[in-house]
Design a protein around this motif. Structure first.
Motif, PDB file in Angstrom:
ATOM      1  N   THR A  52       0.832  -1.198   0.000  1.00 47.84           N
ATOM      2  CA  THR A  52       0.000   0.000   0.000  1.00 47.84           C
ATOM      3  C   THR A  52       0.864   1.243   0.000  1.00 47.84           C
ATOM      4  OG1 THR A  52      -1.706  -1.169   1.223  1.00 47.84           O
ATOM      5  CG2 THR A  52      -1.808   1.220   1.251  1.00 47.84           C
ATOM      6  N   LEU A  53       0.545   2.160  -0.903  1.00 46.91           N
ATOM      7  CA  LEU A  53       1.182   3.481  -0.869  1.00 46.91           C
ATOM      8  C   LEU A  53       0.235   4.386  -0.092  1.00 46.91           C
ATOM      9  CD1 LEU A  53       2.301   3.829  -4.599  1.00 46.91           C
ATOM     10  CD2 LEU A  53       3.571   2.860  -2.687  1.00 46.91           C
ATOM     11  N   LEU A  54       0.699   4.853   1.046  1.00 43.12           N
ATOM     12  CA  LEU A  54      -0.162   5.601   1.948  1.00 43.12           C
ATOM     13  C   LEU A  54       0.376   7.017   2.132  1.00 43.12           C
ATOM     14  CD1 LEU A  54      -2.443   5.566   4.158  1.00 43.12           C
ATOM     15  CD2 LEU A  54      -0.702   4.767   5.740  1.00 43.12           C
ATOM     16  N   GLY A  55      -0.511   7.979   2.099  1.00 38.38           N
ATOM     17  CA  GLY A  55      -0.066   9.350   2.338  1.00 38.38           C
ATOM     18  C   GLY A  55      -1.203  10.319   2.096  1.00 38.38           C
ATOM     19  N   PRO A  56      -1.017  11.571   2.504  1.00 37.22           N
ATOM     20  CA  PRO A  56      -2.060  12.575   2.296  1.00 37.22           C
ATOM     21  C   PRO A  56      -2.165  12.934   0.803  1.00 37.22           C
ATOM     22  CG  PRO A  56      -0.090  13.606   3.166  1.00 37.22           C
ATOM     23  CD  PRO A  56       0.168  12.135   3.156  1.00 37.22           C
ATOM     24  N   SER A  57      -3.235  13.617   0.426  1.00 45.31           N
ATOM     25  CA  SER A  57      -3.367  13.958  -0.986  1.00 45.31           C
ATOM     26  C   SER A  57      -2.229  14.890  -1.397  1.00 45.31           C
ATOM     27  CB  SER A  57      -4.723  14.601  -1.270  1.00 45.31           C
ATOM     28  OG  SER A  57      -5.046  15.518  -0.271  1.00 45.31           O
ATOM     29  N   GLY A  58      -1.715  14.667  -2.596  1.00 49.20           N
ATOM     30  CA  GLY A  58      -0.605  15.475  -3.083  1.00 49.20           C
ATOM     31  C   GLY A  58       0.754  14.957  -2.665  1.00 49.20           C
TER      32      GLY A  58
END
Lengths: 347, 269
Positions: A34-40
């Motif tokens: 999973t690539l996880l992070g906030p938008s942008g």
């Protein structure tokens, strides 16, 4: 496990704005990553580069050791489940799923067989003749997954596929997706901004922010041993305290020294310390480690969220015990509840 | 009170329809007149229709009108559709400026376009005739196709093309199997527009044709100088053709949707 995809120094610029700052990532066979992070943060861009929909400004995408950076999407052994499904509205369920197979000019009988098999896998056996507009969001989601999986790709890319579903359906689909992945035994690369979703499904989580990878690890690693302040804040709630690493197995914060299980930092180094709200206990005065007063109590369903004001800061505590506002208490925790991390810029 | 208002409304609509259609009906009726008179209907006859089919000049004109309309429709539909798809992908400044240029021939008085094209063909030293008429028709039909197709292309989910290519379709297969079916209503509307515009065009055709190449409008115009009820017969035929084209354009999509709807309901049950 064998490496299937290697990203090497992947960089992407849009109109002079850097959105990916040299990503290095190995993706293995059968892995649910999973690539996880906030938008942008660059997670979707990374996915689109792997799928072939964007070209990297610099760097390589290796597939089975071969550079595929310049290969157009229709020549890659990769299929994608798009954010808003992107089903073909002028075709019924069967034709949507058969699209890829028809392009490959397979026999009609083989196509029908494969479509039926995949429809059974996603639990839509009798929906082949349905029109796309007659399906609910969850059913469209399954068709999108079936349409990608029927081509038997080596890698399935999923771009926030559950984003449009309601909470209950989303939870059910999380379990289902994980089961599908185990059953077909291929690599899933999943993009989401939902940390809970990432923790539930993944074998490996890649936390990204600002076009760079912050941490790669198993869900347990990421949750229990966040490498920096950003990861700690992004994954679950946490109390982040600035402190000093006195020596191996000893840290100092809030004017006291505490035994911990971390080692390997420099002596006297400034560090960030994470204390998870569910790891903190509220005990009677004199029985714990830090003194404080309860300043607020919020009922959250499964637990209470209690704010404890100490002389240095306010700690968030999750507990099922009943307490009252204004009470003087002590905070207690075990050495293994103290997570020491490298100090980075403030997020 | 309410009833009165309703009757007033119906009366008003009646008057409007009367003024729109009465002249057409008169023309159609008098095309069956026995005599040459425009005021006295002396008896029913197909005389003028008969004389039409003896008139080789006119038959040639019909051939020219129909063939030019068909070729111009096909070429301008393809050109316009491709342009619309390209425009939807281009930068906003490119798109708006090209659309402005595209609107010019639509807004422009036809006579200006006609003279401009005539001058252009003379300037380029192209001999006037069938080819120049065809080129002119393609030129003035294409903007209508673009304006009809572009909104449909813009409504398209940009991920559909990605999805098709993701599933192994080449860019051309994506265009044929996914993009075109999605924007079909716009393409059909544009093609219908192009056909009617081309079929009944007079001014531009009059200016750009030569060497005896004439379409129906030009022949009719020349015939009005010598009064001849054959014109009514011809105009009535044109009217019927256009009427059919309109009916097809209006009802075929409706019937298709209805049939599909029935099929869908059957599947549900």
């Amino acid at each position: 496990m064998k490496k299937l995809i290697e990203l090497e120094n992947l960089t992407k610029e849009f109109n002079g704005q850097v959105v990916l700052k040299g990503i290095h990532l190995d993706i293995h066979e059968n892995e649910f990553m999973t690539l996880l992070g906030p938008s942008g943060c660059g997670k979707t861009t990374t996915l689109r580069i792997i799928g072939g929909f964007e070209e990297a400004s610099a760097g390589e995408v290796l597939f089975d050791g071969i550079d595929i950076s310049k290969l157009p999407p229709h020549k890659r052994e990769i299929n994608t489940v798009f954010q808003k499904y992107a089903l073909f509205p002028h075709m019924n369920v069967h034709d949507n799923i058969a699209f890829g197979l028809k392009i490959k000019k397979m026999d009609k009988s083989i196509i029908d067989q494969k479509v039926l098999k995949i429809l059974t896998l996603v639990g839509l056996e009798n929906y082949g003749n349905r029109h796309i507009s007659q399906l609910s969001g969850g059913q469209q989601q399954r068709v999108a997954i079936a349409r990608a999986l029927v081509n038997e790709p080596k890698v399935l890319l999923l771009d926030e596929p559950l984003g449009a579903l309601d909470l209950k359906l989303r939870k059910a689909m999380q379990v289902e997706l994980k089961n599908i992945q185990k059953e077909v035994g291929i690599t899933f690369i999943y993009v989401t901004h939902d940390q809970e979703e990432a923790l539930t499904m993944s074998d490996t989580i890649v936390v990204m922010n600002d076009g760079a990878i912050q941490q790669i690890g198993t869900p347990t690693d990421i949750y229990n041993e966040p490498e920096n302040r950003f990861v700690a804040k992004f994954i679950g709630e946490s109390n982040i305290v600035e402190g000093l690493f006195v020596k191996d197995f000893l840290v100092e914060f809030d004017g006291q020294q505490f035994v911990c299980v971390d080692k390997g930092f420099d002596e006297g180094q400034e560090v960030d310390i994470v204390l998870r709200p569910e790891d903190l206990d509220i005990v009677e005065v004199g029985q714990g480690k830090i003194e404080g007063v309860i300043s607020s109590i919020l009922f959250k369903g499964v637990h209470y969220e209690i704010m404890v004001e100490t002389s240095e800061r306010t700690y968030t505590v999750h507990t099922t015990d009943i307490n009252e506002i204004g009470k003087k208490v002590n905070l207690d925790f075990w050495p293994e509840d103290i997570h020491v991390m490298e100090k980075m810029g403030t997020y | 009170m309410r009833k009165e208002r309703k009757s007033v409304r119906i009366l008003w609509i009646g008057v409007c329809l009367f003024f729109l259609y009465f002249p057409l009906i008169i023309m159609a009726v008098f095309s069956f007149n026995d005599a040459k008179s425009l005021t006295h209907f002396s008896g029913f006859s197909f005389k003028w229709y008969g004389s039409l089919f003896e008139n080789t000049q006119l038959l040639d004109a019909v051939l020219v009108s129909v063939s030019i309309a068909i070729i111009a429709t096909i070429v301008s539909t393809i050109l316009g559709t491709i342009t619309a798809i390209a425009l939807s992908k281009s930068k906003k400044i490119v798109r708006t400026s090209i659309l402005q240029v595209n609107n010019l021939p639509i807004m422009n008085p036809e006579i200006v376009t006609a003279i401009a094209l005539m001058l252009f063909f003379s300037f380029a030293n192209i001999e006037k005739g069938y080819m120049t008429m065809l080129l002119a028709h393609i030129a003035f039909c294409t903007p209508y196709v673009i304006t009809n197709v572009l909104p449909k292309v813009k409504q398209l989910d940009p991920h559909l093309a990605d999805a098709a290519m993701d599933l192994g379709a080449t860019p051309f297969q994506t265009l044929m199997k996914v993009i075109i079916p999605q924007i079909k209503p716009g393409i059909l509307a544009g093609a219908l527009f192009a056909f009617t515009m081309s079929f009944d065009d007079f001014i531009i055709s009059y200016f750009v044709s030569g060497n005896g190449v004439e379409n129906i409008s030009i022949v009719v115009y020349n015939m009005t100088k010598r009064l001849n009820p054959s014109i009514y017969a011809l105009s009535t035929i044109v009217l019927v053709v256009i009427l059919f084209a309109l009916l097809i354009g209006t009802f075929v999509p409706y019937i298709l949707v209805k049939r599909k709807g029935v099929k869908m309901n059957e599947e549900v049950n």
